[in-house]
Scaffold this active site. Structure first.
Site, short mmCIF file in Angstrom:
data_model
loop_
_atom_site.label_atom_id
_atom_site.label_comp_id
_atom_site.label_asym_id
_atom_site.label_seq_id
_atom_site.Cartn_x
_atom_site.Cartn_y
_atom_site.Cartn_z
N THR A 186 0.47 58.26 18.49
CA THR A 186 1.71 58.56 19.21
C THR A 186 1.99 60.05 19.05
O THR A 186 1.62 60.64 18.04
CB THR A 186 2.90 57.77 18.67
OG1 THR A 186 3.04 58.09 17.29
CG2 THR A 186 2.71 56.29 18.83
N GLU A 330 2.72 51.96 21.33
CA GLU A 330 2.68 50.78 20.45
C GLU A 330 2.59 49.47 21.22
O GLU A 330 2.43 48.41 20.62
CB GLU A 330 3.94 50.76 19.56
CG GLU A 330 3.95 51.78 18.44
CD GLU A 330 4.54 53.13 18.85
OE1 GLU A 330 4.57 53.41 20.06
OE2 GLU A 330 4.96 53.89 17.96
N LYS A 442 26.78 60.89 21.23
CA LYS A 442 27.88 60.13 20.62
C LYS A 442 29.14 60.97 20.67
O LYS A 442 29.33 61.88 19.88
CB LYS A 442 27.52 59.74 19.20
CG LYS A 442 26.38 58.74 19.19
CD LYS A 442 25.87 58.45 17.81
CE LYS A 442 24.62 57.59 17.96
NZ LYS A 442 23.49 58.07 17.20
N TRP A 447 29.38 56.06 23.41
CA TRP A 447 28.04 56.55 23.70
C TRP A 447 27.92 56.98 25.15
O TRP A 447 28.39 56.28 26.05
CB TRP A 447 27.00 55.42 23.45
CG TRP A 447 26.77 55.17 22.00
CD1 TRP A 447 27.54 55.59 20.96
CD2 TRP A 447 25.70 54.41 21.44
NE1 TRP A 447 27.01 55.16 19.78
CE2 TRP A 447 25.89 54.42 20.04
CE3 TRP A 447 24.61 53.74 21.97
CZ2 TRP A 447 25.01 53.78 19.17
CZ3 TRP A 447 23.75 53.09 21.11
CH2 TRP A 447 23.93 53.12 19.72
P1 ADP Z 1 3.97 56.28 26.72
O1 ADP Z 1 2.68 56.74 26.22
O2 ADP Z 1 3.92 55.03 27.52
O3 ADP Z 1 4.79 57.36 27.36
P2 ADP Z 1 5.11 56.80 24.24
O4 ADP Z 1 4.83 55.98 23.07
O5 ADP Z 1 4.63 58.20 24.31
O6 ADP Z 1 4.62 55.92 25.41
O7 ADP Z 1 6.65 56.84 24.54
C1 ADP Z 1 7.33 55.64 24.74
C2 ADP Z 1 8.77 55.94 25.04
O8 ADP Z 1 8.90 56.58 26.30
C3 ADP Z 1 9.59 54.69 25.18
O9 ADP Z 1 9.96 54.17 23.94
C4 ADP Z 1 10.76 55.20 25.99
O10 ADP Z 1 11.72 55.89 25.19
C5 ADP Z 1 10.13 56.21 26.92
N1 ADP Z 1 9.88 55.59 28.21
C6 ADP Z 1 8.72 55.10 28.69
N2 ADP Z 1 8.89 54.63 29.94
C7 ADP Z 1 10.20 54.81 30.26
C8 ADP Z 1 11.02 54.52 31.41
N3 ADP Z 1 10.53 53.98 32.50
N4 ADP Z 1 12.33 54.83 31.33
C9 ADP Z 1 12.87 55.40 30.24
N5 ADP Z 1 12.15 55.70 29.15
C10 ADP Z 1 10.83 55.41 29.15
#
Ligand code: ADP
Length: 545
Positions: A186, A330, A442, A447
């Site tokens: 990540t 994840e 916040k 929020w």
């Molecule tokens: P990815 O590789 O799929 O981008 P990451 O692990 O880098 O996954 O990041 C995941 C995070 O990205 C999620 O927990 C969320 O906060 C954000 N995210 C992914 N898709 C969306 C979406 N469609 N809308 C809002 N946030 C998103």
């Protein structure tokens, strides 16, 4: 009593062998780093995947050892997906946009034995090689005549020279489907990156789930172009889904600007695509600027960060449906995608849009729940918001125990993985992310959703990109500040933008101020780096503060 069916493990190599047999002439087209287009089909691809497996045997790389890639989306990378994982080694995809020190850290944590890289990334390899003692083989993804001389890299070989002498036959091993197949770290905006270790079983099940009509909806009648990189959660699984269903695959290589993507979508007659919002912004701007249209593209999967409703509208105007998806590294990564249900088809377009703008419904295989601060489950009423938790067969249970990170133990809380996202879920199961928990603003105990604020700002005709962040405030703890990149050639004042919020949200949710910047910093996966923005504007004096 056990069932009496065959114990046939779900192994990744079966996907490419299946495609070669059932869809032999279906094409895989790649824009190469060299600039030209390479095309072959699944029956040719499988031969080279087998050569890779033989070549790994020849190097003496043991089962479960890690083979890393630093590469764009292309056919050689695709062959490594199958050759490495299929032969029971672990494919470790590395994001080349990370700082070199972090890449070296990741290579050492994973104890990679070999690193396969596109020549674009030779400068990174040169910078890190001396710090990576576990790597015995550096493999450049090119022909041998393109291999630069005097790289100073011991053990450097070209990919083509490496696989050339190998046989096109290979007896893929049978093993436990829970065996590790791929490793992806990540991005880790704070602390060290964490490795997520996918299994063959989790990868194949995720591919089944993704292909479903209410998810990515991919079939043998599709041509899919993943702009999302193969180093970013396995291009969201597309390189596994396409062979599973026999879809044509188009890889864009390093040419990710709006013009190049548009030309490739058109020339290869892509029906589907996948990528993060920033990529699509560039594409839409290009198509607008040339007065173009999409001749074959039917739909595009947008995720990784919230897709602004204005973007959904712009695609719809071109006749392209947006599948808004949510997931994370994840989660392999797919969790939810927005697609309408039968009863919703009868709703007026405006009401349908409200569902499509959400992050969508879960696929079977992903259980969702939202909880309050005390861990109590909240109702699916579309109003209550809380921490989003997930569980399922393609969701992480513990992080990879690397050489540097040490044992981390379970990643779960009572069997559920806490996503770090804050969300609501409506009675139809449509989940809506209101924020990343660390991005929530916040204000006086209430929020404010930064995503809501950004979505409104993005609908302003003069706004190219917008980020909403919290700034410390003496009375309210935090108040929202809107950081805006203006569209070229537009004149707009902070007041104009703030006036645009009137009637769209409650007064206390309207940002206190707007600042204009030339660009918003993006992280390694194309997401806005709000941590960086918060640092930059930490001392910003809000009016009246
Ligand atoms: P990815 O590789 O799929 O981008 P990451 O692990 O880098 O996954 O990041 C995941 C995070 O990205 C999620 O927990 C969320 O906060 C954000 N995210 C992914 N898709 C969306 C979406 N469609 N809308 C809002 N946030 C998103």
């Amino acid at each position: 009593m056990l069932g009496a069916m065959q114990d046939h493990p779900l192994l990744i190599w079966r996907l490419i062998e299946f495609a070669a047999r059932n869809h032999p002439t279906t094409e895989v087209v790649s824009r190469r780093v060299e600039g030209d287009l390479h095309r072959y089909d699944y029956q040719s691809a499988v031969l080279r995947c087998r050569k890779v497996a033989n070549a790994l045997d020849a190097l003496g790389i043991a089962r479960s050892e890690r083979v890393a890639t630093l590469a764009w989306n292309g056919y050689r990378h695709f062959e490594l997906y199958y050759g490495v994982s299929g032969s029971a080694r672990v494919l470790h995809t590395i994001n080349p946009r990370l700082p070199p020190e972090q890449i070296a850290w990741i290579v050492n944590d994973a104890e990679d034995r070999a690193v396969c890289f596109d020549l674009t990334f030779l400068p990174i390899i040169r910078a890190i090689a001396a710090q990576c003692p576990t790597v015995k083989h550096w493999i450049a993804l090119c022909d041998s005549d393109r291999l630069p001389a005097d790289t100073g890299l011991a053990g450097l070989i070209s990919y083509e020279a490496w696989i050339a002498p190998q046989a096109e036959e290979y007896t893929w091993p049978d093993f436990d489907e829970k065996t590790a197949a791929a490793l992806c770290y990540t991005s880790g905006t704070t602390g060290n990156p964490k490795g997520v270790l996918y299994s063959h079983r989790s990868t194949v099940l995720h591919a089944y789930g993704s292909a479903l009509p209410d998810m990515v909806n991919v079939s043998a009648r599709d041509c899919i172009l993943p702009v999302v990189p193969m180093f970013h959660v396995n291009a969201w699984g597309v390189p596994y889904v396409a062979p599973m269903v026999g879809a044509k695959l188009v890889f864009p290589g390093a040419a990710l600007d709006g013009k190049s993507i548009y030309e490739l979508l058109e020339s290869e007659k892509a029906t589907a695509a996948a990528g993060v919002p920033t990529v699509w912004l560039a594409l839409l701007n290009h198509v607008d600027s040339i007065g173009g249209r999409f001749s074959t593209l039917q739909r595009t999967l947008i995720g990784g960060s919230a897709c602004p409703p204005a973007m959904i509208g712009r695609f719809l105007a071109y006749g392209v449906t947006v599948q808004h998806g949510w997931g994370m590294t994840e989660m392999s990564p797919l969790g939810t995608i927005s697609n309408l249900k039968l009863a919703q088809l009868a709703l007026p377009a405006e009401q349908q849009r409200r569902f499509l703008e959400k992050q969508g419904r879960a696929v079977f295989g992903v259980d969702l729940k939202i909880v309050d601060d005390a861990g109590r489950e909240l109702p699916w009423d579309g109003k209550a918001t809380g921490d989003l938790l997930v569980r399922g067969p393609w969701i992480v249970s513990r992080y990879f125990e690397g050489a540097l990170g040490g044992a981390m133990g379970s990643a779960l809380v009572d069997g559920w993985f806490p996503t770090g996202d804050v969300a609501s879920i409506d009675p139809d199961g449509f989940m809506q992310i209101t924020d990343r928990s660390k991005d929530v603003i916040k204000s006086g105990g209430e929020w404010i959703s930064s995503i809501d604020v950004e979505n409104i700002a993005m609908a302003h005709p003069a706004v190219a990109m917008a980020a909403c962040i919290a700034v410390p405030h003496p009375k309210w703890d935090e108040r929202p500040l809107l950081v805006v990149v203006r569209k070229p050639g537009t004149e707009v004042t902070p007041r104009d933008i703030l006036d645009f919020f009137a009637g769209k949200v409650a007064k206390w949710q309207v940002p206190d101020d707007v600042v204009f910047v030339d660009s918003i910093p993006l992280g390694a996966t194309g997401k806005m780096l709000k941590t960086r923005l918060r640092e930059t504007f930490r001392n910003h004096r809000l009016p009246g503060a």
